[in-house]
Design a protein around this motif. Structure first.
Motif, PDB file in Angstrom:
ATOM      1  N   TYR A  37       0.830  -1.203   0.000  1.00 21.07           N
ATOM      2  CA  TYR A  37       0.000   0.000   0.000  1.00 21.07           C
ATOM      3  C   TYR A  37       0.866   1.255   0.000  1.00 21.07           C
ATOM      4  CZ  TYR A  37      -3.385  -3.512   1.154  1.00 21.07           C
ATOM      5  OH  TYR A  37      -4.154  -4.641   1.120  1.00 21.07           O
ATOM      6  N   ARG A  38       2.052   1.161   0.576  1.00 25.62           N
ATOM      7  CA  ARG A  38       2.931   2.330   0.663  1.00 25.62           C
ATOM      8  C   ARG A  38       3.854   2.473  -0.544  1.00 25.62           C
ATOM      9  NH1 ARG A  38       7.750   4.065   4.703  1.00 25.62           N
ATOM     10  NH2 ARG A  38       7.667   6.249   4.155  1.00 25.62           N
ATOM     11  N   TRP A  39       4.429   1.365  -0.966  1.00 23.45           N
ATOM     12  CA  TRP A  39       5.488   1.436  -1.967  1.00 23.45           C
ATOM     13  C   TRP A  39       5.053   0.986  -3.352  1.00 23.45           C
ATOM     14  CZ3 TRP A  39       9.099   4.264  -0.095  1.00 23.45           C
ATOM     15  CH2 TRP A  39       9.474   4.186   1.237  1.00 23.45           C
ATOM     16  N   ASP A  40       5.556   1.681  -4.357  1.00 27.07           N
ATOM     17  CA  ASP A  40       5.455   1.241  -5.747  1.00 27.07           C
ATOM     18  C   ASP A  40       6.821   0.650  -6.085  1.00 27.07           C
ATOM     19  OD1 ASP A  40       5.289   0.856  -8.458  1.00 27.07           O
ATOM     20  OD2 ASP A  40       4.647   2.900  -8.922  1.00 27.07           O
ATOM     21  N   TYR A  41       6.852  -0.648  -6.311  1.00 31.14           N
ATOM     22  CA  TYR A  41       8.107  -1.347  -6.571  1.00 31.14           C
ATOM     23  C   TYR A  41       8.424  -1.463  -8.059  1.00 31.14           C
ATOM     24  CZ  TYR A  41       8.020  -2.724  -1.674  1.00 31.14           C
ATOM     25  OH  TYR A  41       8.009  -2.714  -0.298  1.00 31.14           O
ATOM     26  N   GLY A  42       7.585  -0.875  -8.897  1.00 25.26           N
ATOM     27  CA  GLY A  42       7.823  -0.917 -10.335  1.00 25.26           C
ATOM     28  C   GLY A  42       7.882  -2.335 -10.846  1.00 25.26           C
ATOM     29  N   GLU A  43       8.923  -2.635 -11.597  1.00 24.63           N
ATOM     30  CA  GLU A  43       9.049  -3.961 -12.212  1.00 24.63           C
ATOM     31  C   GLU A  43       9.342  -5.067 -11.188  1.00 24.63           C
ATOM     32  OE1 GLU A  43      13.655  -3.898 -13.746  1.00 24.63           O
ATOM     33  OE2 GLU A  43      12.176  -2.776 -14.901  1.00 24.63           O
ATOM     34  N   ASN A  44       9.673  -4.707  -9.971  1.00 27.85           N
ATOM     35  CA  ASN A  44       9.952  -5.711  -8.929  1.00 27.85           C
ATOM     36  C   ASN A  44       8.705  -6.109  -8.145  1.00 27.85           C
ATOM     37  OD1 ASN A  44      12.772  -5.766  -9.424  1.00 27.85           O
ATOM     38  ND2 ASN A  44      12.973  -3.859  -8.293  1.00 27.85           N
ATOM     39  N   LYS A  45       7.538  -5.565  -8.485  1.00 30.85           N
ATOM     40  CA  LYS A  45       6.329  -5.741  -7.669  1.00 30.85           C
ATOM     41  C   LYS A  45       5.904  -7.197  -7.470  1.00 30.85           C
ATOM     42  CE  LYS A  45       3.178  -5.009 -11.523  1.00 30.85           C
ATOM     43  NZ  LYS A  45       2.221  -4.111 -12.097  1.00 30.85           N
ATOM     44  N   ASN A  46       6.360  -8.103  -8.312  1.00 31.08           N
ATOM     45  CA  ASN A  46       5.948  -9.502  -8.175  1.00 31.08           C
ATOM     46  C   ASN A  46       6.921 -10.351  -7.361  1.00 31.08           C
ATOM     47  OD1 ASN A  46       3.548  -9.159  -9.668  1.00 31.08           O
ATOM     48  ND2 ASN A  46       4.710  -9.254 -11.567  1.00 31.08           N
ATOM     49  N   LEU A  47       7.950  -9.723  -6.803  1.00 29.38           N
ATOM     50  CA  LEU A  47       8.875 -10.464  -5.946  1.00 29.38           C
ATOM     51  C   LEU A  47       8.182 -10.859  -4.645  1.00 29.38           C
ATOM     52  CD1 LEU A  47      12.140  -8.319  -6.280  1.00 29.38           C
ATOM     53  CD2 LEU A  47      11.701 -10.578  -7.275  1.00 29.38           C
ATOM     54  N   PRO A  48       8.654 -11.913  -3.990  1.00 26.34           N
ATOM     55  CA  PRO A  48       8.095 -12.277  -2.678  1.00 26.34           C
ATOM     56  C   PRO A  48       8.264 -11.123  -1.683  1.00 26.34           C
ATOM     57  CG  PRO A  48       9.494 -14.036  -3.517  1.00 26.34           C
ATOM     58  CD  PRO A  48       9.666 -12.855  -4.432  1.00 26.34           C
ATOM     59  N   SER A  53       9.239   3.706  -4.765  1.00 25.04           N
ATOM     60  CA  SER A  53       8.799   5.084  -4.519  1.00 25.04           C
ATOM     61  C   SER A  53       7.461   5.030  -3.783  1.00 25.04           C
ATOM     62  CB  SER A  53       8.659   5.849  -5.838  1.00 25.04           C
ATOM     63  OG  SER A  53       7.723   5.215  -6.684  1.00 25.04           O
ATOM     64  N   VAL A  54       7.181   6.076  -3.021  1.00 25.12           N
ATOM     65  CA  VAL A  54       5.940   6.130  -2.252  1.00 25.12           C
ATOM     66  C   VAL A  54       4.766   6.349  -3.210  1.00 25.12           C
ATOM     67  CG1 VAL A  54       4.653   7.378  -0.475  1.00 25.12           C
ATOM     68  CG2 VAL A  54       7.107   7.030  -0.212  1.00 25.12           C
ATOM     69  N   LYS A  55       3.732   5.535  -3.044  1.00 23.12           N
ATOM     70  CA  LYS A  55       2.534   5.681  -3.865  1.00 23.12           C
ATOM     71  C   LYS A  55       1.816   6.976  -3.487  1.00 23.12           C
ATOM     72  CE  LYS A  55       1.570   0.830  -4.712  1.00 23.12           C
ATOM     73  NZ  LYS A  55       0.596  -0.274  -4.585  1.00 23.12           N
ATOM     74  N   PRO A  56       1.280   7.678  -4.469  1.00 22.72           N
ATOM     75  CA  PRO A  56       0.588   8.939  -4.172  1.00 22.72           C
ATOM     76  C   PRO A  56      -0.660   8.751  -3.303  1.00 22.72           C
ATOM     77  CG  PRO A  56       0.436   8.406  -6.521  1.00 22.72           C
ATOM     78  CD  PRO A  56       1.340   7.397  -5.897  1.00 22.72           C
ATOM     79  N   GLN A  57      -1.237   7.548  -3.285  1.00 18.29           N
ATOM     80  CA  GLN A  57      -2.439   7.283  -2.500  1.00 18.29           C
ATOM     81  C   GLN A  57      -2.121   7.021  -1.024  1.00 18.29           C
ATOM     82  OE1 GLN A  57      -1.212   5.397  -4.983  1.00 18.29           O
ATOM     83  NE2 GLN A  57      -2.768   4.854  -6.466  1.00 18.29           N
ATOM     84  N   TRP A  58      -0.848   6.854  -0.672  1.00 13.28           N
ATOM     85  CA  TRP A  58      -0.442   6.552   0.701  1.00 13.28           C
ATOM     86  C   TRP A  58      -0.671   7.766   1.586  1.00 13.28           C
ATOM     87  CZ3 TRP A  58       0.838   2.740   3.891  1.00 13.28           C
ATOM     88  CH2 TRP A  58       1.519   3.068   5.072  1.00 13.28           C
ATOM     89  N   PRO A  59      -1.167   7.685   2.785  1.00 17.58           N
ATOM     90  CA  PRO A  59      -1.597   6.505   3.533  1.00 17.58           C
ATOM     91  C   PRO A  59      -3.095   6.217   3.440  1.00 17.58           C
ATOM     92  CG  PRO A  59      -1.467   8.333   5.048  1.00 17.58           C
ATOM     93  CD  PRO A  59      -1.091   8.868   3.672  1.00 17.58           C
TER      94      PRO A  59
END
Length: 110
Positions: free
Chosen positions: A33-44, A55-61
């Motif tokens: 919910y906090r972080w945008d991991y870009g292309e790494n988003k599917n990692l465990p 980077s921090v998602k604009p919708q956070w918190p």
């Protein structure tokens, strides 16, 4: 009205154990919910925690508050990892008029 409990607890304190071994307990992670991991988003999740490319998602918190409110309606006890970035949760809960208590461990220094 049923009372719900939110616990912010440090890593390794048994949150996952409680959620896996007791009913009506939820272990709610906040990283997605906090972080945008870009292309790494599917990692465990454990790999994402150490990922520096984020980077921090604009919708956070607000996005997390919405999920947290939904989760507390479903379960009696919600466990969230303790992190200074989650301190706005306390302000959010106070603004909603809910009762909150702060509990912490006390280490004795010898």
């Amino acid at each position: 009205m049923q009372e719900h409990i939110l616990v912010l607890a440090y890593p390794g304190s048994g949150k996952t154990y409680l959620a896996e071994n007791f009913k009506d307990v939820s272990d709610l992670e906040f990283q997605h919910y906090r972080w945008d991991y870009g292309e790494n988003k599917n990692l465990p999740l454990e790999q994402l925690k150490g990922c520096e490319q984020k980077s921090v998602k604009p919708q956070w918190p607000d996005n997390f508050f919405k999920v947290l409110e939904e989760e507390t309606k479903k379960t009696k006890l919600v466990l969230v990892p303790m992190a200074t970035s989650l301190f706005p949760i306390l302000d959010h809960l106070a603004a909603g008029g809910g009762k909150s208590d702060l509990c912490h461990s006390r280490q004795r220094l010898s």
